[in-house]
Write a protein that holds these residues in place. Structure first.
Motif, mmCIF file in Angstrom:
data_model
loop_
_atom_site.group_PDB
_atom_site.id
_atom_site.type_symbol
_atom_site.label_atom_id
_atom_site.label_comp_id
_atom_site.label_asym_id
_atom_site.label_seq_id
_atom_site.Cartn_x
_atom_site.Cartn_y
_atom_site.Cartn_z
ATOM 1 N N ASP A 1 18.309 -6.542 1.240
ATOM 2 C CA ASP A 1 17.265 -7.209 2.023
ATOM 3 C C ASP A 1 16.273 -6.161 2.494
ATOM 4 O O ASP A 1 16.672 -5.078 2.945
ATOM 5 N N TRP A 2 14.998 -6.495 2.352
ATOM 6 C CA TRP A 2 13.920 -5.610 2.798
ATOM 7 C C TRP A 2 13.002 -6.388 3.720
ATOM 8 O O TRP A 2 12.720 -7.554 3.473
ATOM 9 N N SER A 3 12.537 -5.736 4.754
ATOM 10 C CA SER A 3 11.515 -6.307 5.631
ATOM 11 C C SER A 3 10.195 -5.652 5.280
ATOM 12 O O SER A 3 10.091 -4.421 5.283
ATOM 13 N N VAL A 4 9.205 -6.478 4.960
ATOM 14 C CA VAL A 4 7.891 -5.980 4.570
ATOM 15 C C VAL A 4 6.887 -6.444 5.620
ATOM 16 O O VAL A 4 6.776 -7.640 5.903
ATOM 17 N N HIS A 5 6.171 -5.496 6.191
ATOM 18 C CA HIS A 5 5.167 -5.816 7.209
ATOM 19 C C HIS A 5 3.971 -6.494 6.554
ATOM 20 O O HIS A 5 3.486 -6.040 5.521
ATOM 21 N N ILE A 6 3.520 -7.585 7.145
ATOM 22 C CA ILE A 6 2.398 -8.365 6.607
ATOM 23 C C ILE A 6 1.177 -7.472 6.353
ATOM 24 O O ILE A 6 0.503 -7.602 5.337
ATOM 25 N N HIS A 7 0.913 -6.533 7.259
ATOM 26 C CA HIS A 7 -0.286 -5.689 7.128
ATOM 27 C C HIS A 7 -0.217 -4.731 5.942
ATOM 28 O O HIS A 7 -1.250 -4.238 5.493
ATOM 29 N N SER A 8 0.991 -4.451 5.442
ATOM 30 C CA SER A 8 1.103 -3.526 4.313
ATOM 31 C C SER A 8 0.980 -4.238 2.967
ATOM 32 O O SER A 8 0.929 -3.587 1.929
ATOM 33 N N ILE A 9 0.928 -5.576 2.975
ATOM 34 C CA ILE A 9 0.824 -6.336 1.727
ATOM 35 C C ILE A 9 -0.626 -6.330 1.244
ATOM 36 O O ILE A 9 -1.530 -6.762 1.949
ATOM 37 N N GLU A 10 -0.825 -5.819 0.036
ATOM 38 C CA GLU A 10 -2.150 -5.808 -0.575
ATOM 39 C C GLU A 10 -2.386 -7.078 -1.392
ATOM 40 O O GLU A 10 -3.464 -7.650 -1.359
ATOM 41 N N GLU B 1 0.813 -1.215 0.000
ATOM 42 C CA GLU B 1 0.000 0.000 0.000
ATOM 43 C C GLU B 1 0.850 1.271 0.000
ATOM 44 O O GLU B 1 0.336 2.351 -0.234
ATOM 45 N N ALA B 2 2.132 1.141 0.292
ATOM 46 C CA ALA B 2 2.996 2.319 0.409
ATOM 47 C C ALA B 2 4.277 2.142 -0.406
ATOM 48 O O ALA B 2 4.636 1.039 -0.787
ATOM 49 N N PHE B 3 4.964 3.245 -0.638
ATOM 50 C CA PHE B 3 6.224 3.257 -1.374
ATOM 51 C C PHE B 3 7.174 2.229 -0.783
ATOM 52 O O PHE B 3 7.264 2.120 0.421
ATOM 53 N N PRO B 4 7.894 1.471 -1.585
ATOM 54 C CA PRO B 4 8.048 1.505 -3.030
ATOM 55 C C PRO B 4 7.039 0.660 -3.804
ATOM 56 O O PRO B 4 7.225 0.423 -4.989
ATOM 57 N N PHE B 5 5.983 0.218 -3.186
ATOM 58 C CA PHE B 5 4.803 -0.380 -3.816
ATOM 59 C C PHE B 5 4.961 -1.781 -4.384
ATOM 60 O O PHE B 5 4.037 -2.558 -4.344
ATOM 61 N N MET B 6 6.104 -2.131 -4.975
ATOM 62 C CA MET B 6 6.247 -3.428 -5.635
ATOM 63 C C MET B 6 7.610 -4.030 -5.329
ATOM 64 O O MET B 6 8.621 -3.331 -5.353
ATOM 65 N N PHE B 7 7.594 -5.331 -5.005
ATOM 66 C CA PHE B 7 8.826 -6.071 -4.753
ATOM 67 C C PHE B 7 8.772 -7.394 -5.498
ATOM 68 O O PHE B 7 7.730 -8.057 -5.505
ATOM 69 N N ILE B 8 9.892 -7.798 -6.087
ATOM 70 C CA ILE B 8 10.083 -9.155 -6.575
ATOM 71 C C ILE B 8 11.393 -9.620 -5.964
ATOM 72 O O ILE B 8 12.407 -8.924 -6.046
ATOM 73 N N GLY B 9 11.358 -10.783 -5.332
ATOM 74 C CA GLY B 9 12.570 -11.306 -4.709
ATOM 75 C C GLY B 9 12.311 -12.654 -4.091
ATOM 76 O O GLY B 9 11.274 -13.276 -4.328
ATOM 77 N N LYS B 10 13.261 -13.107 -3.286
ATOM 78 C CA LYS B 10 13.140 -14.396 -2.615
ATOM 79 C C LYS B 10 12.841 -14.191 -1.141
ATOM 80 O O LYS B 10 13.413 -13.306 -0.499
#
Length: 96
Positions: free
Chosen positions: A69-78, A35-44
């Motif tokens: 490496d990026w940490s993405v919060h579960i709640h921010s995943i659309e 839902e927030a910047f950078p909006f899209m990730f492709i990775g492992k």
């Protein structure tokens, strides 16, 4: 968290399901829209830390943020899609 009647809420069950999906597919490629910047990730998927997915990012909407490496919060995943070997593969969006 359990409600007054001792049952888990829909949101708790949803979060547990998402975490389980990522945990079962560690090491696989994933496509995530947030839902927030950078909006899209492709990775492992590297690991799960509480309610965060740690990714080895191949591609994102900002090239300067790739290869980290990026940490993405579960709640921010659309939306997310995990490559499992069954079904469509996530394209490699890098120039060859």
């Amino acid at each position: 968290m359990a409600g007054i009647d001792g049952r888990k809420s829909f949101n708790d069950k949803k979060e547990e399901g998402i975490i389980l999906s990522f945990r079962k597919n560690m090491g696989r490629r994933v496509f995530i829209l947030t839902e927030a910047f950078p909006f899209m990730f492709i990775g492992k998927v590297k690991s799960i830390v509480e309610d965060m997915v740690v990714l080895d990012v191949e591609t994102t909407s900002v090239p300067a943020l790739e290869g980290k490496d990026w940490s993405v919060h579960i709640h921010s995943i659309e939306v997310f899609y995990i490559e499992t070997g069954i079904g469509a593969k996530i394209p490699h969006l890098k120039d060859s």
